[in-house]
Structures are given as C-alpha cells and as structure tokens.
Write a protein that holds these residues in place. Sequence first.
Motif, PDB file in Angstrom:
ATOM      1  N   PHE A   1     -23.769  -5.811 -12.998  1.00  0.00           N
ATOM      2  CA  PHE A   1     -22.418  -6.371 -13.026  1.00  0.00           C
ATOM      3  C   PHE A   1     -22.007  -6.749 -14.425  1.00  0.00           C
ATOM      4  CE2 PHE A   1     -24.833  -7.581  -9.354  1.00  0.00           C
ATOM      5  CZ  PHE A   1     -24.221  -6.757  -8.459  1.00  0.00           C
TER       6      PHE A   1
ATOM      7  N   GLN B   1     -16.535  -4.070  -2.322  1.00  0.00           N
ATOM      8  CA  GLN B   1     -15.407  -3.308  -2.852  1.00  0.00           C
ATOM      9  C   GLN B   1     -14.731  -2.581  -1.699  1.00  0.00           C
ATOM     10  OE1 GLN B   1     -16.222  -1.239  -6.686  1.00  0.00           O
ATOM     11  NE2 GLN B   1     -18.310  -1.591  -6.058  1.00  0.00           N
TER      12      GLN B   1
ATOM     13  N   ARG C   1     -17.261   4.890  -3.794  1.00  0.00           N
ATOM     14  CA  ARG C   1     -16.626   3.764  -4.473  1.00  0.00           C
ATOM     15  C   ARG C   1     -17.331   3.439  -5.791  1.00  0.00           C
ATOM     16  NH1 ARG C   1     -11.875   1.947  -5.249  1.00  0.00           N
ATOM     17  NH2 ARG C   1     -12.587   1.153  -7.220  1.00  0.00           N
TER      18      ARG C   1
ATOM     19  N   GLN D   1     -15.529   5.034  -8.434  1.00  0.00           N
ATOM     20  CA  GLN D   1     -14.102   4.719  -8.408  1.00  0.00           C
ATOM     21  C   GLN D   1     -13.288   5.683  -7.571  1.00  0.00           C
ATOM     22  OE1 GLN D   1     -11.962   3.674 -11.839  1.00  0.00           O
ATOM     23  NE2 GLN D   1     -13.674   2.715 -12.876  1.00  0.00           N
TER      24      GLN D   1
ATOM     25  N   PHE E   1      -6.432  -3.453  -3.850  1.00  0.00           N
ATOM     26  CA  PHE E   1      -7.856  -3.148  -3.809  1.00  0.00           C
ATOM     27  C   PHE E   1      -8.638  -4.324  -3.238  1.00  0.00           C
ATOM     28  CE2 PHE E   1      -6.793   0.015  -7.050  1.00  0.00           C
ATOM     29  CZ  PHE E   1      -7.494   1.082  -6.560  1.00  0.00           C
TER      30      PHE E   1
ATOM     31  N   LEU F   1     -17.869 -17.196 -10.901  1.00  0.00           N
ATOM     32  CA  LEU F   1     -18.382 -15.893 -11.309  1.00  0.00           C
ATOM     33  C   LEU F   1     -18.536 -14.993 -10.097  1.00  0.00           C
ATOM     34  CD1 LEU F   1     -19.228 -14.966 -14.063  1.00  0.00           C
ATOM     35  CD2 LEU F   1     -21.558 -15.491 -13.482  1.00  0.00           C
TER      36      LEU F   1
ATOM     37  N   ARG G   1     -21.695  -2.793 -25.744  1.00  0.00           N
ATOM     38  CA  ARG G   1     -20.856  -3.867 -25.242  1.00  0.00           C
ATOM     39  C   ARG G   1     -19.755  -4.206 -26.245  1.00  0.00           C
ATOM     40  NH1 ARG G   1     -20.611  -4.379 -20.438  1.00  0.00           N
ATOM     41  NH2 ARG G   1     -19.392  -6.185 -20.944  1.00  0.00           N
TER      42      ARG G   1
ATOM     43  N   LEU H   1     -18.389 -14.733 -17.593  1.00  0.00           N
ATOM     44  CA  LEU H   1     -17.250 -14.155 -16.888  1.00  0.00           C
ATOM     45  C   LEU H   1     -16.721 -12.912 -17.597  1.00  0.00           C
ATOM     46  CD1 LEU H   1     -15.885 -15.019 -14.344  1.00  0.00           C
ATOM     47  CD2 LEU H   1     -14.172 -16.187 -15.673  1.00  0.00           C
TER      48      LEU H   1
ATOM     49  N   PRO I   1     -18.127 -10.354 -19.334  1.00  0.00           N
ATOM     50  CA  PRO I   1     -18.688  -9.053 -18.983  1.00  0.00           C
ATOM     51  C   PRO I   1     -18.362  -8.627 -17.562  1.00  0.00           C
ATOM     52  CG  PRO I   1     -20.375 -10.476 -19.881  1.00  0.00           C
ATOM     53  CD  PRO I   1     -19.185 -11.312 -19.661  1.00  0.00           C
ATOM     54  N   VAL I   2     -18.269  -9.617 -16.657  1.00  0.00           N
ATOM     55  CA  VAL I   2     -17.966  -9.252 -15.273  1.00  0.00           C
ATOM     56  C   VAL I   2     -16.538  -8.723 -15.167  1.00  0.00           C
ATOM     57  CG1 VAL I   2     -17.700 -10.178 -12.967  1.00  0.00           C
ATOM     58  CG2 VAL I   2     -19.625 -10.838 -14.331  1.00  0.00           C
ATOM     59  N   MET I   3     -15.616  -9.365 -15.896  1.00  0.00           N
ATOM     60  CA  MET I   3     -14.231  -8.893 -15.889  1.00  0.00           C
ATOM     61  C   MET I   3     -14.144  -7.497 -16.503  1.00  0.00           C
ATOM     62  SD  MET I   3     -12.207 -10.991 -14.514  1.00  0.00           S
ATOM     63  CE  MET I   3     -11.760 -12.662 -14.163  1.00  0.00           C
TER      64      MET I   3
ATOM     65  N   ASN J   1     -16.508  -5.275 -16.441  1.00  0.00           N
ATOM     66  CA  ASN J   1     -17.056  -4.393 -15.414  1.00  0.00           C
ATOM     67  C   ASN J   1     -15.999  -4.083 -14.359  1.00  0.00           C
ATOM     68  OD1 ASN J   1     -18.371  -4.122 -12.655  1.00  0.00           O
ATOM     69  ND2 ASN J   1     -20.097  -3.757 -13.996  1.00  0.00           N
TER      70      ASN J   1
ATOM     71  N   TRP K   1     -12.829  -4.097 -14.670  1.00  0.00           N
ATOM     72  CA  TRP K   1     -11.748  -3.278 -15.216  1.00  0.00           C
ATOM     73  C   TRP K   1     -12.231  -1.840 -15.468  1.00  0.00           C
ATOM     74  CZ3 TRP K   1     -10.178  -3.721 -21.008  1.00  0.00           C
ATOM     75  CH2 TRP K   1      -9.165  -2.808 -21.287  1.00  0.00           C
ATOM     76  N   ILE K   2     -13.323  -1.713 -16.209  1.00  0.00           N
ATOM     77  CA  ILE K   2     -13.721  -0.389 -16.668  1.00  0.00           C
ATOM     78  C   ILE K   2     -14.476   0.387 -15.591  1.00  0.00           C
ATOM     79  CG2 ILE K   2     -15.060   0.855 -18.379  1.00  0.00           C
ATOM     80  CD1 ILE K   2     -12.672  -0.427 -19.591  1.00  0.00           C
ATOM     81  N   TRP K   3     -15.429  -0.259 -14.919  1.00  0.00           N
ATOM     82  CA  TRP K   3     -16.304   0.514 -14.040  1.00  0.00           C
ATOM     83  C   TRP K   3     -15.843   0.533 -12.609  1.00  0.00           C
ATOM     84  CZ3 TRP K   3     -19.007   3.735 -16.537  1.00  0.00           C
ATOM     85  CH2 TRP K   3     -19.476   3.423 -17.798  1.00  0.00           C
ATOM     86  N   ARG K   4     -15.354  -0.595 -12.108  1.00  0.00           N
ATOM     87  CA  ARG K   4     -14.979  -0.605 -10.707  1.00  0.00           C
ATOM     88  C   ARG K   4     -13.555  -0.155 -10.498  1.00  0.00           C
ATOM     89  NH1 ARG K   4     -16.649  -5.739  -7.408  1.00  0.00           N
ATOM     90  NH2 ARG K   4     -18.631  -6.303  -8.315  1.00  0.00           N
ATOM     91  N   GLY K   5     -12.722  -0.392 -11.522  1.00  0.00           N
ATOM     92  CA  GLY K   5     -11.337   0.051 -11.403  1.00  0.00           C
ATOM     93  C   GLY K   5     -10.498  -0.830 -10.502  1.00  0.00           C
ATOM     94  N   THR K   6     -11.021  -1.964 -10.040  1.00  0.00           N
ATOM     95  CA  THR K   6     -10.200  -2.824  -9.198  1.00  0.00           C
ATOM     96  C   THR K   6      -9.469  -3.877 -10.003  1.00  0.00           C
ATOM     97  OG1 THR K   6     -12.194  -4.068  -8.766  1.00  0.00           O
ATOM     98  CG2 THR K   6     -11.490  -2.556  -7.077  1.00  0.00           C
TER      99      THR K   6
END
Lengths: 708, 467
Positions: free
Chosen positions: A128, A299, A392, A395, A442, A596, B42, B412, B414-416, B418, B420-425
């Motif tokens: 993550f 997701q 998913r 993406q 989403f 988080l 990163r 927070l 790096p999670v944001m 992730n 944005w870039i990887w999950r796309g949500t």
Amino acid sequence: MAEVAAVVKPKPRPIIRIGLFLISHSLLVSIICCVAGVLTLLLLPVLAKNTYISENALMPGSASPMLSSADASDGHIFLNKIMSIDSISTNTGIEIPEMIGKHIIESGGEVNYHQIQPISDNFHPLQFFLGPDVGIVRENYSCTSYGINTVGIVRAPRGDGKEAIVIVTPYNSVKTTTSEALSLGVAYSVFSLLSRVSWLAKDIIWLAADSRHGEHAAVAAWLRDYYALSRGDLEKNQDMCGASSVLGHELTSVKRNGVSNGFRRAGTMAAALVIKVAERSTGFEKDGLKIYAEASNGQMPNLDLINIVNYLAVHGQGLQVRVEKIWSLLDSWWLYSLGELQELLGKVAKSLNPDWKIGIPASDYVEGCATLASSLYNQALGVPTGPHGAFRDFQVDSITLEFSPRFSSSQRVLFLLHAGRLVEGVIRSVNNLLEKFHQSFFLYLMTSPNRFVSVGIYMIAFALLIAPLPLVAAALFSDASKSKSGKDDVSLEPSHPGESIPTFTAWNWLHTAKTVLIVHLWGAIVTIIPYFLCQFPNSSPLTSLLMWTVSSLVGLFFTCAASGSLSIPRASQLQIREWTLLKAVTVAAAFIGLCLMSVINYATAQIGALLLVPMCLMAVPLRIDVSAKTMKALLHGACNILLVFAGFPPTAFLLLRGALDSFDRVRLDDFWNWTESLRAWNSATYIYICMVHLPCWVLCIRILLHRR
Amino acid sequence: MEDRSTTGSWRNKLGFWKWAIASVLFRLILTYFSKNLNLSSRPEVSTPLTSLRRLAEGYWLKQLSMSPYSGSMYHGSPLLLSILGPLTVKKIGGLSSELLCSLVSVVADFISAILIRATGTSLVRSHLHNWKALGLDKLFKGDEAVPSGDVAALVYLWNPFTIVSCIGFNTSAIENMFVVMSLYGASAGLVPLAAFGWVVSSHLSLYPIVLVIPVVFLLGYGLDAPPRKLFAQSNLKGGEKRSADHAELKSLNDKFSKTNFSWWRVVIFFFWAFVWTSYVLIMCAISMKEYGGLGEMFKRTYGFILAIEDLSPNIGVLWYFFAEVFDFFRNFFLIVFHVNILFMILPLAIRLNHRPCFLAFLYLAVSSMLKSYPSVGDSALYLSLLVLFVNELEEMQFTFFLFCGYVGISLLSPVMHNLWIWRGTGNANFYFATAIGYACFQIILVVESVSAMLNHDRKIRKLCNKV
C-alpha cells in the motif's frame, strides 16, 4: 513563570478558542459524536440513493439485441460437445481447450493457449505504500500439473486495436460441471455473434480460464503475463518441460490450422465480465442474476458497470437481480423494530411537511441493512469475491455475473438466449465508451442492486465516530501538562524564582511516545510470525494459533525488556499522571491508524472503529475505579473489562461469527484459518489487525493495569 | 527530558557511539534490501534533482560524448557526475551497483551526524557560558543542560526520513552534509571550511545560498546567545556591584567587547568563498567544455530549479499549482513563489541576529517548505537542527500535535499516492491534500519554534532584571 505567562499570553484567536471549548467539554462531545456516528451508520440504508447511469456515452439498451436463437442453439450444441468430452473417461484436461480453440477459429477469431501453474503465496505487506510488484516473473517451472487457459480474440472492425473488453468463463478442465459448461455456452454464443458484427470498436477477448488451481489464480496468472513485457509463450515453457509434454503433441493438430503459440494481446482492457452459472437454481419465478463486485482490499469497480448490468438485466431480460446479503440479519427483531421506528419518524416528518420524503418501509430497511452489512463485511475482508478481483489490481473494472437459471434442461436454449443478450448488451454499452470508466463512483457501498451509499455519505458515520479521538487526546494531554505546571506553582516559592526554568513540559510526552512506538513495533513482529509458522506445513490450525500466541507473548516480553535499555531520561514527577499521557498517545496512535486504514480500506476502518474507539476512550486504570467505590465507578470498570475482552481480535471474531451464525459451530481454529486466508490474499485487514488494533488493545490493557 | 543530572551522566545514559554505530549497521542491512524496498522510485524520496538514477543516465550520456543535460533527464551538478558517476556503473562481486552509492550516502550521513554533534557541543558550551555571564547560573542546580549535540546527532541518524533518503539512492545525504559542514565551520571558526560548505551546498542545490546570512552572523558575532543588550546591562550592574574586583571587571569588559561584530573574519569568509566559487566554477567549466559550457550548466541546473519545469508530483505544493496555472500567469507566479522565500529572510535576520544557528534552521525549514523539488531529506536536516535548540525550546507548544502530524502525513502520503497512481480510485487532489497538510505542519513548526525562542529570550530578560 506563571506571571511571565500571564503577561506574555495574548488573547487566543477565535479558532483556538473554539478548539479550547471543545477540548474542555471533551466528554460530552465524545459521547454525542460516538452515538451520532453509530446512528448514522444505522441510517445509511435510509440515506442511500438510487443508482443512475452517469456516463452518457454508455446508452444501455439503445440498440436492440442481435443475438438470435440460432446463436443460442449454436451455444447449446457447443455445450453438448463439452459435456460429451467430459463424460469420456480419459479426460486429461486438454480436450476441452482444444475444442474451444477449434470453435474460436471456426468463428473467425484468433486463439492462443496460456499455461498456468499454481503459485506459492507471497506476502507483500508494504504494497500500500510502495505500489504493486509489476515485475514479478516466476522463475521455477515445474511440469507436474498446469492448467491451460484458452484465449480467443476478435479484432474490432471499427477499432484501432488499442482497447479491449474481456469475457471470462472459469471452468475446470478435468471435471466440468453442467453449470460451467453452460457459462462456456453463453460465452461462445456471444463470441460467435461478436465475430460477425460490424459495430465493434473494441477488441473482444474471451478467456476460458482453467480453474484447476482456482479461478482467481488462473485469471491472475493470465493478467500478469498480459501486462508483463515478454512472457507467457507456451513454447518457452514447453521447452523447459521437455518435449515429452502431452500438450505439445496434442496441440499440434490445432497449430496446423494457423494458431501461433505466441502470447496474443489486444489493447488495454476497458472492462471485464466474468460469467458464471450457479449450481443450484433459485426458487424464484424468474431467472436470477447475482452480482459480485468486491475486489481485493475493498476496491469496487466503477458503479456505472453495475448500473448497466442491472439496467439491462431488469429492463431488458427480466432477470431478478440480487447482490449478496447476510441472511441471518433478515429476521433479527431489533433491526426490524429500528426499521419501524424510522418508518414512523418518516411518516411524522411527512405529515409535518409533505416535501420531506425520508423514511423507507421497514422491510426495505431490514433488507438494505442486511445487504449493507454484507457489502461492508466483504469489503472489510479484503478478499475478492470472485475472479474479477484479479482485474481490479490492474485498474480494470470488472464484475462477476452469476446466473441462476430456474430451468429444466429443455429450456437451456432460452436461458442461453437471455444470458447471451444481457452480455451482448453490456458489451455493446461498454463498446460505446470513449474513455475508461471515470464518471461514476469508485467508493460506495451497495444496499440493493439499484441503491448505493456514496463515499460522501458513509464517511460521515466514520468521521463522527473518530472525531472524539483527537479531542480526547488533546484534552488528556493538556490535563497532564496542567497538573504538571500546577505542581510547579505549588513548589514555586518566591525565594527561588528560577526553579522552574528547565521544565520541559512541552516534551514530557516523549517517554510515553516511546512506549507506544515500541508496542507498535511489536505489532510488526506479530504480523510476520505466521510467515515463519507456515514453514511447518503439517501443524493443525489450533497448534499454529497457540504457537502464534506464545511467540507473540515472548516477543512482547523481549521487546519490553529491550526497550528498558533505551531509556529516555524523564521527570520523576511525571509518573504520577503517566497513564493520562499514555492514554493520550494511545488515542492519537489509534486515530492515525484508523485514518490511514480508512483510506486503504474504508470498511475495515469502520468496523475497527466500532471496536477500537469505545475501548480507547473508556480506558482508565482499574485502581482508580476500585478506590472510588461508587456504583458508577464500578460500572465503568466493568464496562472497561468487557470492552477489552470484546476488543481482543480472536474473541471479537468468534463473537461476531457466533452472533451471525450460531455459537454451536464456532471453533477456536476458525480464527487461525480466517487470518491465514487474509494473509494469503494480502489483505490490508490483516495488517490493520496486527499493527493497529492489537497494539492499541495491549496499550489499553496497560492503562487498565496501571499502578498509581 | 528533565532531570537533575549533569551533562556527563546524560551523555553516559545516551550511549552516543553505541547508537550511532547501530544506526550505521541498520542502514547497511537496509541497503542490502534496497532493491526490494524500491525507495528510489518514490516521489517523496528522490526528486528530479537528487535522483541517482537520473545521475546514472547523465553519466551514461556523458560516456557517449553527449551533453549530460540532453533529454532533460539529469539536472544536478557536473561535479557530482564525475565523482558519483563511475560508482553508478561499478559493481562489486555480484552485488548491484546501487550498493556503492548507498555506501557513500551512509558515510555522508555519519559525517553529518558527527558535525552536528560537534556544533551542538559548542552550542551547549556557549549556552552555559552565557548564562554564567548573565549571572543566571545560580538558578540552575548544577549544569543541567541537555547535551543537544548528542541528541540532535542521534535524531539525525535515527530519523526515518534520513534513513529512507539514505537508502533511497539519491544525493540529498551529500547535500545535507555540505550544509552541516558550513554551519559547523562557521560555529567552530574554521572560515575556509565554512566557505567551502556554503559554496558547494549552494552549487549543488541553490537554496542554501540564503545561509550566507547566518554564517556571516556566526562568524561576526559568535554562537547563539541571548540578546546582546542584556550583556551590556548585566555588565553595568556587575560593574557597579563589584567595581573593587579588578580582575573580574576586566573579564566582563572582554565579554562586552565580544558582542561587537568582527568584520575581519567576515572579510576572510568572503575571500574564501570567492576562492571556492571560482574553483568550483572552473572545474564545472572544464567538465562542461564540450557541452555548451557554463551557460548551459546554469540553464539546466539553476534554471530548472527556478523555472519549475518538472511538474511530476512531489511532497511540495508547487507542482500542483503550476500544473493548474494558465501559461501567461506562469512567470508572475514563479516570481511570487520564489520571492516568498526571500521575503522571510530579512525580518527573521533582524529579529534573530543574536541566534545565527537558529536562523540557519529557520531558513532551511522555510526553503524546504517552499522549494521547487522538496524531499524528505530536507525535512530530516532541519528536524535534527531543531533538536540542537532543545534547551532553548523547552517550552515550545504543540510539540505532540506536530509529532502526530508528521507521523500521520508521512504514512498517509504514500497511501494517497498508491490510491491515485496504482489503484486509480483517487486522483491528484488526494495526494496534494497531504502535501498541503505537510506544508501546514511545517509552517506551524516554524511559527511555534520562533515564538518559543522569542519567549525564551523574554524570559531571560525578565530573569536578568530580577537578578
């Protein structure tokens, strides 16, 4: 010092004054916020909105379906062939892929075969933060048993080959059931139709995934190779497995027809549909359709995809659409009475002002709650509910459509027609897309197939629940500092005005912060212990669980002992109210952890907050309660013990399972199996439990047992 | 943090060397796994300016007799290219080439920590000395100052930000080392070293150029001290009371004279700065001779920094703004944002000229907040410099809040990213929100530390008046 402060201190700004006001009334505020948070959570089914198709380009149902009954009967013939292959006793798992390949070529598509192997699970706890491992290439191939995915591709006559839509039909090539054959039949009839139509702007990929090693594994392996730069050639693997491979021999017949074994790709995937047929038929009058959407770590696919499926299924084919729900909640009396209460309130509101349309019928409310609970639970687990979960991770929006026909075998053609038309309609809609799905939500929870709760609403419940945490942390912290400086004032005699110069009141939290940090580090150790326990494969779940517990306890002991050597020198006077500081830091840590987690997986954070927030807020040393000797204090202490008991992850899990199912069937090793599955699926929930929940629980116990 | 022991016992309790060596070992272990952690990609860790992967690219271009700046990949100094470039391709045994570069970072971090420690030791000494000079030493029971040098060095070595940027395959550890070197040189009176550190760090990352003011103050006035007029007052008082004691009067007069600005050392500093600048520029000119000379270098390094050409996301706030702003406003806002840093310089210099080291911390914090390509390495530096003033900032407010904020944001963000870039949500706003939060926390840190420092000075004045 007090004089200095009095002289220097100006009047604080309004925002600080509001903050101070809230902090001074933190008890009241936290009670109100927590109650409001739980109420909002229970009201979510009422606040749910009807779904609507947000992307105009989709235009579902605007074209009449082209799938004719001739296509459906083609599909039926195909189905019968598969069933006949399956009844041959010498089925090695190659005949069906070969047959599918032959049919794909006959209908004008391209074919290639993709070999998959069972992969060992590997645990990526940092994904993550660092993003996925894209470059995984498996190096060791064993030739023992592998599945063969058959991939058929139709090139779009009106497209540029840059985009594709995927249909997935998982089936077991060794032992194919009727329902799997039916899903293959549906896919075949649609595929053969799509190879003829002229309106296609995106390539169609049909993946007949060999689910010998699990449906998800087969699809995930194919996807990984699809997105890797250069892998997945069957020939390469065959060379490695030696020329004696049965596959190589058998497939040559197909190869002569012009099938290359190179890995074939179409464009980037716009959407993927997994088609399954349920084993058992439902008791409803209509054919049923069940939609599964949850992918890994809660997701969800874009809501538009569910919307078009729902729209076409209900209005086009007359199917009964359902999403999963927790059945045991449906006949719980308290939920029903809650539903009736809100219905009553809704009626009262309507009588006051006819424009106020709040409140839904009680039965709808109960049903919405059951669906919502299931939606929350599935998202919180972080385990995908079907093979669509693999998409998913790249993406790609995807859902599993599980048809449950009410047929007798004579009506199979009709069923193939309905299901095929639905799939065709969805593909035609997605085919219209100019961009990838982005219009709709989403982040949402479903309360029924056509109602949803969006992130903006469900976040309110969570925000209300955790809002007291920073307030209480600040209140406790200022309490601790105040009692400290108050003591200074007492000792401050006029004769030594400078006594209190180096007080370091601002930094007295450092020591407790160290304690909290160390307990969280211990949480990290607990997280990785099962990885080592898995090296002993033959142990029963119960022994593994015991070993995990024992080694965690030993680890806790050692980390605490080791931390003793790292001592930040601290003030002796601070120990008096140390638990206040410890509680402040614990509450702050819980707040950060929950925030988080709410970003990574909202549902886990919501369920975790329900357990963690009361536990952290209530924690007070038991000695204080006991020494107070009032009824209220004793009640408070009992509450604390109860909360801590229920907050321990295994008991929380077993209690929840017992409440939803029945207490007779609950066994202790269920917990190990549950965590093991979470770990195997790389679920964030597992990390949350070990690195946020468990350390906070330990710290709460420490506060409870604190010696004055 | 408060105890009634001497600095010596503090020092024993802390066990500086034990922990310093442990931190180096920890870094070495992490270096071995740096491939798995993949920190070099990163955005928080390596920026377009500091990334060693870009440096390797530049080195490769140079080996092919092309300009290292062609293709907008590399934007660092040509000197780094000659020094670190060979390391990026060299391999020891079967280990990856990243190991050698990471070793350089580990060494640089260790040197920085030692220099911070030395600076802190002299700061504590001058702190105790000043209190004695003001006649406030009787208010202490023993000398109870925290050895801020040791604490600051350990904070620097064990700060997760430093560790992450050390194994993250970038040059920020080296840049930080030169900044610390110039501060140490100035506080220890080693004028050539101060000039060298200042020139090289400004050459490498431009922003340390503002450190000239604190360095000049350090050389002119000496180390951090309470406001100078307090010394004058206490001299007068002391003179009246103990006029008979001739020897003491003399020593007090010495102290009084010490508060004067010593122009001579500043002149020497500028002389050395000139020498080092010309040296660095000549070296750069030699290595850039075939690729467009110094003009090209200035354009591709400082021009790149000032014009904010690379808008890839980072933990700063400028990338988002300049991605959104209309092109015809771009120059205007470029000026506005850069002048923002310059605006703060003068008022702070006037108000805090008696505390040059603290001033240096403030400048570093402000520039790391507003610079065009910030990374966590910058925060690592100013956070450990903050700890140098732990004796003065004992009553700083909101420390716990700031601590939680830094921890929360650094988890927070790096999670944001992730999301944005990887999950796309998520989208860019999610990540930018954490960047804004981070900037806010830095502002609060700067504001609170300044007000705590000013309160400390006020308190000293009050105590002086009482005595």
